[in-house]
Design an enzyme around this catalytic site. Structure first.
Site, PDB file in Angstrom:
ATOM      1  N   ASP A  63      14.343  46.405  42.004  1.00 33.22           N
ATOM      2  CA  ASP A  63      14.898  47.976  42.043  1.00 33.22           C
ATOM      3  C   ASP A  63      14.894  48.942  40.790  1.00 33.22           C
ATOM      4  OD1 ASP A  63      14.431  47.252  45.025  1.00 33.22           O
ATOM      5  OD2 ASP A  63      16.805  46.251  44.820  1.00 33.22           O
TER       6      ASP A  63
ATOM      7  N   HIS B 164       7.759  49.414  45.927  1.00 33.12           N
ATOM      8  CA  HIS B 164       6.886  50.141  44.960  1.00 33.12           C
ATOM      9  C   HIS B 164       6.483  51.306  45.012  1.00 33.12           C
ATOM     10  CE1 HIS B 164       6.281  46.337  42.264  1.00 33.12           C
ATOM     11  NE2 HIS B 164       7.588  46.584  42.801  1.00 33.12           N
TER      12      HIS B 164
END
Ligand code: IMP
Length: 398
Positions: A13, A42
């Site tokens: 992340d 993503h």
């Protein structure tokens, strides 16, 4: 410079997706996802700037002129794969291929993950660990198996599912508890033929294709998922994922060799976030974590879980840099850190204060201090940073 590798240097992340997206727009001919599976999330954009999240597909998939490959050893949930190609309108034969040597995530893997590991390790329950268990036990059913021998593969998949359910029944699970999994499995089986037909249209024909692209001097971008802190080969074991988000992982999966990687770009967020179990020495507890969480929208892109927030942990980043030979650091979300009145970083086991960031500009005292600390502590001279959340808000090579 034909091969660049983008890795997360924290616990996932970090914002790799947008860094990859920028390289897709401005540099790459080929993008390769090389480890993990649908546990990743993503961010990608289409031509009109609409935002999407990919889980198993590489970030270049919406740029139709880019070649995208899911390379061997990524674990592929064929149902989610079919849903993702449909949602993103990625047509067969267009710009996406999946290696035949990707183990598939079977319904049984997801059940085991949910029952055994979701609570214990805070997994995403996407079946990642159990799919990799079968891979290392050499018991995987791979993309090539379901494409080339769908009936035979289905028999193996069914047998693993019935074995598990029988064991659960023997262990005292009631039929009522088992029924939802039977229902989901029956649905899955009824869609199996269609799913494998779709998958067959995307199967990679030439497993050596990356070496051929390399020879042709295509710009190849290797897209890491998760981050170094989640590497199964790290000291954080067992609080890790089941793949290797590292240079080593990229080489194993792509068939490229270490001399062919020209630049390793490590992505770091200006603070740290983490989901799941495991130690978190730089965890913030003075209330500023709530500002980072809110402004940074720190919720899992795959699971929606809130991420715990902590200060930038340079101890773990230095380890990741050493282990991967990182050449270039890209710092993201410094604009988010600017909302915090009393920012800090963590190194040598303690926290240090930073000047407040007023503007994401090298002329700003707080911001330039942050970049200098990172440069001095890591020894990595080549740096880039993002200035805001939008596409294009990235300054390369400062
Ligand atoms: P798994 O990968 O689902 O087996 O989960 C293992 C650990 O990795 C858990 O702590 C997850 O929260 C974490 N994890 C897996 N994928 C990601 C990701 O993309 N970002 C952040 N954490 C992740």
């Amino acid at each position: 410079m034909p091969v660049k590798l983008v890795l997360g240097l924290q616990h996932g992340d970090e914002g790799k997706g947008r860094v990859v997206d920028d390289l897709v727009q401005n540099w790459a001919d080929v993008v390769v996802r090389f480890q993990g599976g649908g546990n990743a999330g993503h961010t990608v954009y289409d031509k009109k700037g609409n935002k999407f999240v990919t889980h198993i597909l590489p970030v270049g998939v919406l740029s139709r002129e880019i070649i995208n490959i899911v390379s061997r050893g990524c674990v592929v949930d064929i149902q989610e794969f079919c849903e993702e190609v449909t949602a993103l309108n990625v047509k067969p034969g267009q710009n996406l291929s999946v290696s035949g040597f990707c183990p598939i995530i079977e319904p049984t893997h997801k059940i085991i993950d949910r029952l055994k590991y979701q609570k214990k390790l805070g997994t995403t329950a996407k079946g990642i660990g159990p799919a990799y268990s079968d891979f290392y036990a050499r018991d995987s059913i791979m993309v090539k198996d379901v494409v080339d021998r769908p009936e035979e593969s289905l028999i193996r998949i069914q047998s693993k599912f019935f074995d598990l359910q029988e064991k659960r029944a023997q262990d005292g699970e009631s039929l009522e508890v088992l029924k939802p999994d039977f229902d989901l499995f029956n649905d899955w089986v009824s869609n199996y033929k269609e799913m494998t037909n779709i998958l067959s249209l995307y199967k990679l024909n030439n497993e050596n294709v990356l070496q051929e692209y390399y020879k042709k001097e295509y710009n190849i971008l290797l897209e890491g998922a998760q981050g170094s802190g989640l590497n199964i080969f790290s000291d954080n074991y067992p609080d890790v994922t089941s793949s290797a988000p590292s240079v080593g992982g990229a080489l194993n999966s792509t068939g490229l060799n270490h001399k062919q990687i020209d630049e390793v770009i490590g992505v770091i967020k200006s603070y740290k976030t983490k989901v799941g179990t495991g130690s978190f020495p730089s965890l913030i507890k003075d209330g500023q974590e709530n500002i980072l969480s809110k402004i940074g929208q720190e919720f899992g892109a795959t699971t929606g879980r809130p991420r715990k927030c902590g200060w930038l942990d340079l101890d773990e980043i230095k380890l990741a840099i050493k282990a991967n030979g990182v050449d270039h650091i890209c710092v993201v979300k410094t604009d988010v850190l600017s909302h915090v009145p009393d920012p800090k970083y963590y190194v040598h086991g303690r926290t240090y204060c930073l000047h407040r960031i007023k503007e994401v500009k090298t002329s700003d005292t707080g911001f330039s201090e942050l970049l200098s600390v990172i440069k001095n502590q890591t020894g990595v001279k080549k740096m880039s940073y993002t200035t805001g959340p939008k596409r294009g808000e990235i300054v390369w090579n400062v």
